[in-house]
Design a protein around this motif. Sequence first.
Motif, PDB file in Angstrom:
ATOM      1  N   ILE A  82       0.817  -1.216   0.000  1.00 19.67           N
ATOM      2  CA  ILE A  82       0.000   0.000   0.000  1.00 19.67           C
ATOM      3  C   ILE A  82       0.849   1.264   0.000  1.00 19.67           C
ATOM      4  O   ILE A  82       0.328   2.344  -0.305  1.00 19.67           O
ATOM      5  N   SER A 113      -1.725  -9.548  -4.328  1.00 17.06           N
ATOM      6  CA  SER A 113      -1.741  -9.458  -2.865  1.00 17.06           C
ATOM      7  C   SER A 113      -1.033  -8.181  -2.480  1.00 17.06           C
ATOM      8  O   SER A 113      -0.051  -7.777  -3.115  1.00 17.06           O
ATOM      9  N   ILE A 114      -1.514  -7.537  -1.436  1.00 16.56           N
ATOM     10  CA  ILE A 114      -1.004  -6.228  -1.041  1.00 16.56           C
ATOM     11  C   ILE A 114      -0.616  -6.259   0.437  1.00 16.56           C
ATOM     12  O   ILE A 114      -1.451  -6.559   1.301  1.00 16.56           O
ATOM     13  N   ALA A 116      -0.149  -4.670   3.809  1.00 12.49           N
ATOM     14  CA  ALA A 116      -0.705  -3.500   4.485  1.00 12.49           C
ATOM     15  C   ALA A 116      -0.423  -3.563   5.978  1.00 12.49           C
ATOM     16  O   ALA A 116      -1.152  -2.984   6.787  1.00 12.49           O
ATOM     17  N   ILE A 129      -7.005   0.679   2.113  1.00 14.43           N
ATOM     18  CA  ILE A 129      -7.501  -0.594   1.600  1.00 14.43           C
ATOM     19  C   ILE A 129      -8.716  -0.381   0.711  1.00 14.43           C
ATOM     20  O   ILE A 129      -8.863  -1.009  -0.349  1.00 14.43           O
ATOM     21  N   GLN A 133      -8.919  -1.634  -3.172  1.00 13.82           N
ATOM     22  CA  GLN A 133      -9.899  -2.634  -3.590  1.00 13.82           C
ATOM     23  C   GLN A 133     -10.926  -2.032  -4.545  1.00 13.82           C
ATOM     24  O   GLN A 133     -11.347  -2.688  -5.508  1.00 13.82           O
ATOM     25  N   ILE A 148      -5.300  -8.752   1.164  1.00 16.47           N
ATOM     26  CA  ILE A 148      -4.684  -7.684   1.957  1.00 16.47           C
ATOM     27  C   ILE A 148      -4.037  -8.339   3.176  1.00 16.47           C
ATOM     28  O   ILE A 148      -4.704  -9.018   3.958  1.00 16.47           O
ATOM     29  N   GLN A 149      -2.737  -8.101   3.351  1.00 12.60           N
ATOM     30  CA  GLN A 149      -1.936  -8.928   4.257  1.00 12.60           C
ATOM     31  C   GLN A 149      -1.368  -8.154   5.444  1.00 12.60           C
ATOM     32  O   GLN A 149      -1.038  -6.975   5.342  1.00 12.60           O
ATOM     33  N   TYR A 194      -8.471  -6.585   6.145  1.00 10.99           N
ATOM     34  CA  TYR A 194      -7.428  -7.578   5.896  1.00 10.99           C
ATOM     35  C   TYR A 194      -8.059  -8.924   5.578  1.00 10.99           C
ATOM     36  O   TYR A 194      -9.138  -9.265   6.087  1.00 10.99           O
TER      37      TYR A 194
END
Length: 805
Positions: A82, A113-114, A116, A129, A133, A148-149, A194
């Motif tokens: 992000i 995959s992002i 964050a 986020i 998205q 979102i990780q 997330y």
Amino acid sequence: MFLPMLRSLTLVLLCPIWRTASAWSLEVRGDLHFPLHARGTNTDGSLPIYKNPEADIEDRVNDLLPRMTLEEKVSQIIQGDIDGWMNMSDPLDDTLVFNQTGLELMMSQKGGSIWAGYLAPWDKIVYAITIGQKYLMENTTLGIPALIQSEGLHGFTDNGTIWPSPIGLAASFNTELLQQAAATIATEAEGLGYSQLFAPVLDLSRELRWGRVEENYGEDPFLTGEMGHAYVTGLQSGTRRNASSKAIARMASTCKHFAAFGSPQGGLNIAQVTGGERELRTMYLKPFNRACVESLSIMTAYSSYDGIPAIANTHLLTDILRDEWGYQYWVTTDAGSVDLLITTHGTCADRECAARTAVENISGEMGGGTYTYLTLPDQVRAGNISVSYIDETVKTMLRTKFALGLFENPYPYSDYESTLRTSQTRSLLHQMEQETIVLLENNNNILPLSKSIGSIALVGPQVNRVTFGDYVFFNASLNGISPLDGFTQHLANTSVKINFAQGCELWSNDESGFQDAVAAAQSSDVAIVMVGTWSLDQTLLWTPGTNATTGEHVDLSDLALVGAQLKLVQAVQATGKPTIVVLVSGKPVAEPWIQANVDAVIQQFYPGELGGLALAEVVFGDVNPSGKLPVSFPRSVGTTPVFYNYLKGSRPIDPGAVLDNGTLVFGHQYVLDTPVPIWSFGRGLSYTTFSYSGLHLSPSVIGTNEDFNVSLTVQNTGPVDGKEVVQIYLTDLVSSVVTPNQQLVGFQKISLPAGSSQTVNIPVLSQQLAVWTVKQAWSVEPGQFTVMVGTSEQAFLTTILTVQD
């Protein structure tokens, strides 16, 4: 939650519309059911299967994949961040603005995959986020949301509730409680948007010099597998709001590090792990097989095993994980791991080789390196790699996303604040804090202390400090209760006086504070000395100039107390006042003098936010300790490895000793020491006593494919209520290969009021008796097995199980 500015986002495609068939990676065929200029639609006007919430997940995957360009596929399998569209450099900054150009570039190249996982105000995380998205869902051709990780090792890290480190959680031996704990971690993260957390860690604590011992569930594969399964179940159970009926989870757990990462040579992080197929399967893979077949994500290891880097190990990642276990979900490398094939392992000369090697094992690439996967489109066009490997990898990512219901609702919840740091979570945390504390010694029943006592001395560098494990964010300790505050709070309505003196620092040989510590002890009825190891948060741990003795990349050559700590304990003990030592640590502390000389010893692995209060409650008997050791304590680093389930014949004992007066007593194993641990796996005392009787196997004679049940009666024969962990161990008396001298095959935690009894039934599966034979296959061999109830160091009851053809 919709943000007004989002309405102004410009519609931007990831790629220009008019491209060649080769660039699209789509065959130009007359029977395509979607137009190239609008691949998210069908030519006949019907709803694309991948957009149908009620379609089967596999049908949705197979419908979406052919619509994707090669660049879109590669973007799916590279981790973005992000910080590509948000300024995340200042954790206190709450400016809600984003960079449109950065957003578009990030999503075009690294949009699957992002990451964050930042310390930031919650509303900023929600904003970031939502921006990401919404762009993916509404401003790209296919509308594929991102994972979102963040981290979730022992709590949601961005000002969420911090739980004890995993080694402490394992000390509870309470899988039901851990499952509930994991559910709260998922809830806190889910509301903010997330969808993937990097936990649990299932490496075995068999190499105690390794810095990340605190992140594991201990040395035993069965306990690790059961605790890991509880965590995965708690994290994933349920579905996101407004998800499809086909969704099977609300959060993707990420089992790591696959596999054998936690036993590096010399205890040095990412160093080689040496072993063969039998050790791999008998020890290292069992927890993953138990906990992770239903996990929606797995992370590979940095290290090599038997000379093959984990991310390049086709036998491990394809033959076993994919083909044998049937694992169909997302596998990612660890941060920067693909580059290590070039810079560390030396098995690739360039980024192209590294990318091919990793993706041919159906893994994605995490950030932290040079993003070698950006070479894949050109490699496909040059014929250096088949697009089929990329396709199969993308399928695993899409399965995970459909399983999470992200295509229906990838957004944060408008009421996210209601799910964070709730009173219900705090109540569960309080119970877990109490159950993780292990009473190791209690000479003459000095504990619990009476609240009618006049005064206590609280001495040591762990008294006025909140010591968390690694993988917490900067200043997380501000939410914690130190032991000094915990004792002060607990004794507030009593006449007990607290005399505090720190005595020394954790990291110094300076003894100038000893005089105050000794004076505090002399003026008190009892002295409680708190010493141990320390870790740091994810900012300080990686900051040059800071110090720690445990945590990622913090490895030890000595397991003794650092600096002046042991001398402080000795100085207090020399006052003649009853002395209780509390070890606050992320791994075993090797100090046999403490075991031999003080009146009581308590082990508190790195606690969570309420650790200081729970410790006071245990010391004064408001809580009866019920924790058990998930890892054995060596006498010195030279007596390691010290795990209890060593192979038969591996621990001959003819000990020597160095006596307190300096006398040398010579032996052979070891010349001046012993391989027997100070305290072994499964140990943990109570303020009450338990008796065991009536051990019965049902049946006691089984076939090679039959399970059996262990039953027995446990009675609380003491004066207070208590909890006991019933542990079942098994020994294969004669086998075709060398097997462990004993191994845990079952456990159950029970609560017994004083004077009461309970019949306990613990099932054991036939596969737990299997050995990996010389023919490289699992087999339950006919013969006899000793079944023992007790701890790894003490048998309460034993019987024989017979296995027949």
